[in-house]
Design a protein around this motif. Sequence first.
Motif, PDB file in Angstrom:
ATOM      1  N   TRP A  55      54.155  53.250  36.292  1.00 63.81           N
ATOM      2  CA  TRP A  55      53.351  52.537  37.296  1.00 63.81           C
ATOM      3  C   TRP A  55      51.866  52.806  37.059  1.00 63.81           C
ATOM      4  N   VAL A  56      51.539  54.055  36.714  1.00 66.46           N
ATOM      5  CA  VAL A  56      50.147  54.435  36.455  1.00 66.46           C
ATOM      6  C   VAL A  56      49.615  53.653  35.262  1.00 66.46           C
ATOM      7  N   GLU A  57      50.385  53.599  34.195  1.00 67.86           N
ATOM      8  CA  GLU A  57      49.966  52.852  33.006  1.00 67.86           C
ATOM      9  C   GLU A  57      49.816  51.365  33.319  1.00 67.86           C
ATOM     10  N   ALA A  58      50.739  50.824  34.091  1.00 69.62           N
ATOM     11  CA  ALA A  58      50.657  49.404  34.466  1.00 69.62           C
ATOM     12  C   ALA A  58      49.401  49.140  35.286  1.00 69.62           C
ATOM     13  N   ALA A  59      49.084  50.023  36.217  1.00 74.59           N
ATOM     14  CA  ALA A  59      47.893  49.848  37.056  1.00 74.59           C
ATOM     15  C   ALA A  59      46.621  49.906  36.214  1.00 74.59           C
ATOM     16  N   ARG A  60      46.566  50.822  35.286  1.00 78.41           N
ATOM     17  CA  ARG A  60      45.379  50.938  34.419  1.00 78.41           C
ATOM     18  C   ARG A  60      45.225  49.686  33.560  1.00 78.41           C
ATOM     19  N   SER A  61      46.312  49.221  32.989  1.00 75.89           N
ATOM     20  CA  SER A  61      46.276  48.031  32.152  1.00 75.89           C
ATOM     21  C   SER A  61      45.866  46.798  32.953  1.00 75.89           C
ATOM     22  N   LEU A  62      46.458  46.645  34.119  1.00 76.92           N
ATOM     23  CA  LEU A  62      46.152  45.475  34.953  1.00 76.92           C
ATOM     24  C   LEU A  62      44.749  45.547  35.541  1.00 76.92           C
ATOM     25  N   GLY A  63      44.298  46.747  35.841  1.00 73.43           N
ATOM     26  CA  GLY A  63      42.931  46.890  36.333  1.00 73.43           C
ATOM     27  C   GLY A  63      41.947  46.336  35.335  1.00 73.43           C
ATOM     28  N   ALA A  64      42.126  46.681  34.074  1.00 75.76           N
ATOM     29  CA  ALA A  64      41.243  46.177  33.028  1.00 75.76           C
ATOM     30  C   ALA A  64      41.399  44.659  32.870  1.00 75.76           C
ATOM     31  N   GLU A  65      42.635  44.189  32.887  1.00 77.76           N
ATOM     32  CA  GLU A  65      42.898  42.758  32.705  1.00 77.76           C
ATOM     33  C   GLU A  65      42.348  41.909  33.842  1.00 77.76           C
ATOM     34  N   LEU A  66      42.491  42.389  35.082  1.00 77.68           N
ATOM     35  CA  LEU A  66      42.089  41.604  36.258  1.00 77.68           C
ATOM     36  C   LEU A  66      40.683  41.946  36.755  1.00 77.68           C
ATOM     37  N   GLY A  67      40.031  42.894  36.104  1.00 73.44           N
ATOM     38  CA  GLY A  67      38.675  43.265  36.516  1.00 73.44           C
ATOM     39  C   GLY A  67      38.647  44.047  37.819  1.00 73.44           C
ATOM     40  N   ASP A 117      62.569  47.885  35.791  1.00 73.41           N
ATOM     41  CA  ASP A 117      62.665  47.700  34.343  1.00 73.41           C
ATOM     42  C   ASP A 117      61.370  47.136  33.759  1.00 73.41           C
ATOM     43  N   THR A 118      60.594  46.449  34.601  1.00 77.74           N
ATOM     44  CA  THR A 118      59.368  45.792  34.138  1.00 77.74           C
ATOM     45  C   THR A 118      58.206  46.101  35.091  1.00 77.74           C
ATOM     46  N   PRO A 119      57.719  47.349  35.111  1.00 73.99           N
ATOM     47  CA  PRO A 119      56.663  47.697  36.057  1.00 73.99           C
ATOM     48  C   PRO A 119      55.372  46.901  35.856  1.00 73.99           C
ATOM     49  N   LEU A 120      54.992  46.647  34.627  1.00 75.67           N
ATOM     50  CA  LEU A 120      53.770  45.889  34.368  1.00 75.67           C
ATOM     51  C   LEU A 120      53.887  44.477  34.924  1.00 75.67           C
ATOM     52  N   ALA A 121      54.975  43.799  34.642  1.00 73.03           N
ATOM     53  CA  ALA A 121      55.176  42.427  35.125  1.00 73.03           C
ATOM     54  C   ALA A 121      55.282  42.395  36.649  1.00 73.03           C
ATOM     55  N   ASP A 122      55.968  43.362  37.232  1.00 76.86           N
ATOM     56  CA  ASP A 122      56.133  43.387  38.687  1.00 76.86           C
ATOM     57  C   ASP A 122      54.807  43.629  39.394  1.00 76.86           C
ATOM     58  N   LEU A 123      54.044  44.590  38.911  1.00 74.71           N
ATOM     59  CA  LEU A 123      52.754  44.882  39.526  1.00 74.71           C
ATOM     60  C   LEU A 123      51.772  43.729  39.323  1.00 74.71           C
TER      61      LEU A 123
END
Length: 133
Positions: A55-67, A117-123
């Motif tokens: 979840w932490v990795e997904a949040a960091r990745s999405l933070g960068a992607e979504l600004g 199974d897909t935290p990045l997609a779900d978040l």
Amino acid sequence: AFELDAVLHYQPTTWPGARLPHAWVFDASGKKHSTLDLCGHGRFALFTGIGGEAWVEAARSLGAELGLTIDTRLIGPRRALLDHTGDWARAREVSDAGCVLVRPDHHVAWRADSLTDTPLADLKRVLKSILGR
């Protein structure tokens, strides 16, 4: 379900829409911090525990992607934040590997009981829905 009359009594919950419950957690030096103070002012916050690193990795990745800046709080043994009293474990209402996403106004936006199974997609789906993107 609320155990008491919800109009007359406050009952802490992480049900989406509710205000994030207060619980004391401790840093490595033993200093205590309120979960409310760990929410970034004007930023989203994501709380998770042992097993929730994805979840932490997904949040960091999405933070960068979504600004966005998404503050991540990993609470558990041998982590930066510890739950010595078990207050957060009782208040969070999700498993250690679950997560609680908190809006900038300290209200719960979404929660997942466990690691999916897909935290990045779900978040990503949740954040895009919240942000109307």
